[in-house]
Write a protein that holds these residues in place. Structure first.
Motif, PDB file in Angstrom:
ATOM      1  N   ILE A   1       2.851  -6.622  -0.053  1.00  0.00           N
ATOM      2  CA  ILE A   1       4.124  -6.815  -0.761  1.00  0.00           C
ATOM      3  C   ILE A   1       4.650  -8.222  -0.480  1.00  0.00           C
ATOM      4  CG2 ILE A   1       6.487  -5.924  -1.032  1.00  0.00           C
ATOM      5  CD1 ILE A   1       5.469  -3.381   0.472  1.00  0.00           C
ATOM      6  N   VAL A   2       5.325  -8.805  -1.453  1.00  0.00           N
ATOM      7  CA  VAL A   2       6.066 -10.046  -1.241  1.00  0.00           C
ATOM      8  C   VAL A   2       7.545  -9.728  -1.422  1.00  0.00           C
ATOM      9  CG1 VAL A   2       6.498 -12.393  -2.044  1.00  0.00           C
ATOM     10  CG2 VAL A   2       4.169 -11.501  -2.005  1.00  0.00           C
ATOM     11  N   GLN A   3       8.323 -10.029  -0.380  1.00  0.00           N
ATOM     12  CA  GLN A   3       9.769  -9.830  -0.409  1.00  0.00           C
ATOM     13  C   GLN A   3      10.434 -11.061   0.189  1.00  0.00           C
ATOM     14  OE1 GLN A   3      10.267  -6.312   2.035  1.00  0.00           O
ATOM     15  NE2 GLN A   3      10.949  -5.143   0.263  1.00  0.00           N
ATOM     16  N   SER A   4      11.371 -11.647  -0.532  1.00  0.00           N
ATOM     17  CA  SER A   4      12.192 -12.747  -0.012  1.00  0.00           C
ATOM     18  C   SER A   4      11.372 -13.814   0.703  1.00  0.00           C
ATOM     19  CB  SER A   4      13.277 -12.203   0.920  1.00  0.00           C
ATOM     20  OG  SER A   4      14.052 -11.239   0.253  1.00  0.00           O
ATOM     21  N   ASN A   5      10.341 -14.333   0.034  1.00  0.00           N
ATOM     22  CA  ASN A   5       9.476 -15.397   0.564  1.00  0.00           C
ATOM     23  C   ASN A   5       8.719 -15.010   1.833  1.00  0.00           C
ATOM     24  OD1 ASN A   5      10.104 -17.018  -1.566  1.00  0.00           O
ATOM     25  ND2 ASN A   5      11.632 -18.206  -0.472  1.00  0.00           N
ATOM     26  N   VAL A   6       8.395 -13.730   1.945  1.00  0.00           N
ATOM     27  CA  VAL A   6       7.576 -13.238   3.056  1.00  0.00           C
ATOM     28  C   VAL A   6       6.488 -12.340   2.465  1.00  0.00           C
ATOM     29  CG1 VAL A   6       7.532 -11.900   5.204  1.00  0.00           C
ATOM     30  CG2 VAL A   6       9.518 -13.333   4.673  1.00  0.00           C
ATOM     31  N   LEU A   7       5.246 -12.538   2.923  1.00  0.00           N
ATOM     32  CA  LEU A   7       4.115 -11.699   2.534  1.00  0.00           C
ATOM     33  C   LEU A   7       3.923 -10.647   3.621  1.00  0.00           C
ATOM     34  CD1 LEU A   7       1.563 -11.216   0.711  1.00  0.00           C
ATOM     35  CD2 LEU A   7       0.370 -12.794   2.249  1.00  0.00           C
ATOM     36  N   TYR A   8       3.922  -9.381   3.227  1.00  0.00           N
ATOM     37  CA  TYR A   8       3.748  -8.273   4.164  1.00  0.00           C
ATOM     38  C   TYR A   8       2.432  -7.555   3.864  1.00  0.00           C
ATOM     39  CZ  TYR A   8       8.760  -8.679   5.146  1.00  0.00           C
ATOM     40  OH  TYR A   8       9.998  -9.135   5.499  1.00  0.00           O
ATOM     41  N   PHE A   9       1.741  -7.153   4.916  1.00  0.00           N
ATOM     42  CA  PHE A   9       0.583  -6.277   4.784  1.00  0.00           C
ATOM     43  C   PHE A   9       0.751  -5.159   5.799  1.00  0.00           C
ATOM     44  CE2 PHE A   9      -3.631  -4.900   6.227  1.00  0.00           C
ATOM     45  CZ  PHE A   9      -4.085  -4.359   5.032  1.00  0.00           C
ATOM     46  N   SER A  10       0.576  -3.922   5.344  1.00  0.00           N
ATOM     47  CA  SER A  10       0.749  -2.797   6.267  1.00  0.00           C
ATOM     48  C   SER A  10      -0.173  -1.657   5.916  1.00  0.00           C
ATOM     49  CB  SER A  10       2.201  -2.298   6.246  1.00  0.00           C
ATOM     50  OG  SER A  10       2.518  -1.788   4.967  1.00  0.00           O
ATOM     51  N   GLN A  11      -0.494  -0.886   6.946  1.00  0.00           N
ATOM     52  CA  GLN A  11      -1.128   0.407   6.735  1.00  0.00           C
ATOM     53  C   GLN A  11      -0.453   1.394   7.666  1.00  0.00           C
ATOM     54  OE1 GLN A  11      -5.011   1.978   8.018  1.00  0.00           O
ATOM     55  NE2 GLN A  11      -5.410   2.306   5.823  1.00  0.00           N
ATOM     56  N   TYR A  12       0.091   2.444   7.044  1.00  0.00           N
ATOM     57  CA  TYR A  12       0.725   3.542   7.745  1.00  0.00           C
ATOM     58  C   TYR A  12      -0.218   4.716   7.573  1.00  0.00           C
ATOM     59  CZ  TYR A  12       4.856   6.181   9.363  1.00  0.00           C
ATOM     60  OH  TYR A  12       5.737   6.941  10.086  1.00  0.00           O
ATOM     61  N   PHE A  13      -0.809   5.190   8.669  1.00  0.00           N
ATOM     62  CA  PHE A  13      -1.879   6.182   8.597  1.00  0.00           C
ATOM     63  C   PHE A  13      -1.576   7.321   9.563  1.00  0.00           C
ATOM     64  CE2 PHE A  13      -6.187   7.710   9.687  1.00  0.00           C
ATOM     65  CZ  PHE A  13      -6.652   7.992   8.412  1.00  0.00           C
ATOM     66  N   ALA A  14      -1.526   8.541   9.030  1.00  0.00           N
ATOM     67  CA  ALA A  14      -1.207   9.729   9.833  1.00  0.00           C
ATOM     68  C   ALA A  14       0.112   9.528  10.583  1.00  0.00           C
ATOM     69  CB  ALA A  14      -2.342  10.071  10.784  1.00  0.00           C
ATOM     70  N   SER A  15       1.114   8.998   9.865  1.00  0.00           N
ATOM     71  CA  SER A  15       2.476   8.800  10.371  1.00  0.00           C
ATOM     72  C   SER A  15       2.602   7.750  11.466  1.00  0.00           C
ATOM     73  CB  SER A  15       3.077  10.132  10.857  1.00  0.00           C
ATOM     74  OG  SER A  15       3.078  11.069   9.805  1.00  0.00           O
ATOM     75  N   VAL A  16       1.616   6.858  11.587  1.00  0.00           N
ATOM     76  CA  VAL A  16       1.650   5.792  12.596  1.00  0.00           C
ATOM     77  C   VAL A  16       1.218   4.485  11.930  1.00  0.00           C
ATOM     78  CG1 VAL A  16       0.622   4.965  14.760  1.00  0.00           C
ATOM     79  CG2 VAL A  16       1.108   7.403  14.459  1.00  0.00           C
ATOM     80  N   TYR A  17       1.923   3.399  12.220  1.00  0.00           N
ATOM     81  CA  TYR A  17       1.479   2.107  11.705  1.00  0.00           C
ATOM     82  C   TYR A  17       0.210   1.681  12.421  1.00  0.00           C
ATOM     83  CZ  TYR A  17       5.436   0.921   8.758  1.00  0.00           C
ATOM     84  OH  TYR A  17       6.362   0.896   7.755  1.00  0.00           O
ATOM     85  N   LYS A  18      -0.871   1.520  11.671  1.00  0.00           N
ATOM     86  CA  LYS A  18      -2.083   0.901  12.212  1.00  0.00           C
ATOM     87  C   LYS A  18      -1.817  -0.589  12.368  1.00  0.00           C
ATOM     88  CE  LYS A  18      -5.556   3.853  12.243  1.00  0.00           C
ATOM     89  NZ  LYS A  18      -6.335   4.037  13.452  1.00  0.00           N
ATOM     90  N   ILE A  19      -1.217  -1.165  11.312  1.00  0.00           N
ATOM     91  CA  ILE A  19      -0.867  -2.588  11.320  1.00  0.00           C
ATOM     92  C   ILE A  19       0.298  -2.802  10.356  1.00  0.00           C
ATOM     93  CG2 ILE A  19      -2.494  -3.254   9.488  1.00  0.00           C
ATOM     94  CD1 ILE A  19      -1.733  -5.340  12.637  1.00  0.00           C
ATOM     95  N   TYR A  20       1.198  -3.667  10.748  1.00  0.00           N
ATOM     96  CA  TYR A  20       2.298  -4.088   9.882  1.00  0.00           C
ATOM     97  C   TYR A  20       2.589  -5.525  10.268  1.00  0.00           C
ATOM     98  CZ  TYR A  20       6.823  -3.679   7.396  1.00  0.00           C
ATOM     99  OH  TYR A  20       7.883  -3.833   6.547  1.00  0.00           O
ATOM    100  N   ILE A  21       2.131  -6.459   9.433  1.00  0.00           N
ATOM    101  CA  ILE A  21       2.238  -7.880   9.738  1.00  0.00           C
ATOM    102  C   ILE A  21       2.886  -8.620   8.567  1.00  0.00           C
ATOM    103  CG2 ILE A  21       0.323  -8.018  11.385  1.00  0.00           C
ATOM    104  CD1 ILE A  21      -1.517  -8.899   9.118  1.00  0.00           C
ATOM    105  N   SER A  22       3.353  -9.824   8.860  1.00  0.00           N
ATOM    106  CA  SER A  22       3.946 -10.643   7.808  1.00  0.00           C
ATOM    107  C   SER A  22       3.704 -12.117   8.099  1.00  0.00           C
ATOM    108  CB  SER A  22       5.452 -10.380   7.713  1.00  0.00           C
ATOM    109  OG  SER A  22       6.112 -10.863   8.866  1.00  0.00           O
ATOM    110  N   CYS A  23       3.891 -12.930   7.064  1.00  0.00           N
ATOM    111  CA  CYS A  23       3.835 -14.379   7.215  1.00  0.00           C
ATOM    112  C   CYS A  23       4.706 -15.003   6.123  1.00  0.00           C
ATOM    113  CB  CYS A  23       2.400 -14.899   7.129  1.00  0.00           C
ATOM    114  SG  CYS A  23       1.674 -14.880   5.485  1.00  0.00           S
ATOM    115  N   PRO A  24       5.147 -16.250   6.333  1.00  0.00           N
ATOM    116  CA  PRO A  24       5.924 -16.925   5.289  1.00  0.00           C
ATOM    117  C   PRO A  24       5.079 -17.107   4.031  1.00  0.00           C
ATOM    118  CG  PRO A  24       5.957 -18.166   7.360  1.00  0.00           C
ATOM    119  CD  PRO A  24       4.959 -17.067   7.521  1.00  0.00           C
TER     120      PRO A  24
END
Length: 181
Positions: A31-54
């Motif tokens: 997802i891109v929100q407010s000049n930030v790129l987000y990548f996430s995976q929520y798996f079995a109710s737990v974030y495996k990864i949730y990262i962002s960058c400008p």
């Protein structure tokens, strides 16, 4: 490795590049929100990864974006330049889980109200390979012909798939006939 090229016609606040969503407890999104790129995976109710960058979306040029994991490190690149990553949740050492759901491009799989107004080109998802871990020159020609790749064509009318080796494409008429080359 996940990579794609994108050029916006209009930048919104919640631009989904892609979303793979089984339910509220199992999804992967970019997802891109407010000049930030987000990548996430929520798996079995737990974030495996949730990262962002400008990330500043462009309405004038295609931008190459790549997200890669090698060992215990994730990398995010924009136009071949490694970005400073913020770990929001999860762990850099986590491998992604297998979500048994369709990948939706250009919108949120749970709510069609988050559609992107952009051109998304050359979306590639490669399992088990970290294509790049340092700065690189982004591709200057499209993938496919000239590369030793397979092309997958999906006929949405019949829901059939055809694998085509790019060296076997002799003419558009052969390809267009739907024949498995």
């Amino acid at each position: 490795t996940i990579e794609f090229q994108v050029k916006w016609s209009t930048v919104n606040n919640n631009d989904y590049i892609f979303d793979q969503r089984l339910d509220a407890n199992n999804y992967m999104a970019c997802i891109v929100q407010s000049n930030v790129l987000y990548f996430s995976q929520y798996f079995a109710s737990v974030y495996k990864i949730y990262i962002s960058c400008p990330f500043t979306p462009s309405t004038s040029i295609f931008q190459h974006v790549e997200i890669t994991r090698s060992g215990n490190q994730y990398y995010m690149f924009v136009d071949g330049v490694s970005q400073t990553i913020t770990l929001i949740d999860g762990s850099m050492s986590n491998a992604l889980g297998n979500i048994a759901a369709s990948l939706v491009i250009g919108t949120n799989g749970a709510d069609s109200g988050y559609g992107i107004q952009a051109w998304i080109d050359e979306l590639h998802i490669s399992k088990g390979i970290a294509r790049r871990t340092s700065n690189f020159a982004p591709p200057t020609i499209e993938y496919g012909y000239g590369y030793n790749n397979k092309v997958l064509i999906i006929d949405f009318n019949t829901l059939s798939m055809i694998n085509i080796d790019d060296k076997a494409i002799d003419s558009f008429s052969s390809w267009n006939s739907g024949t498995d080359l």
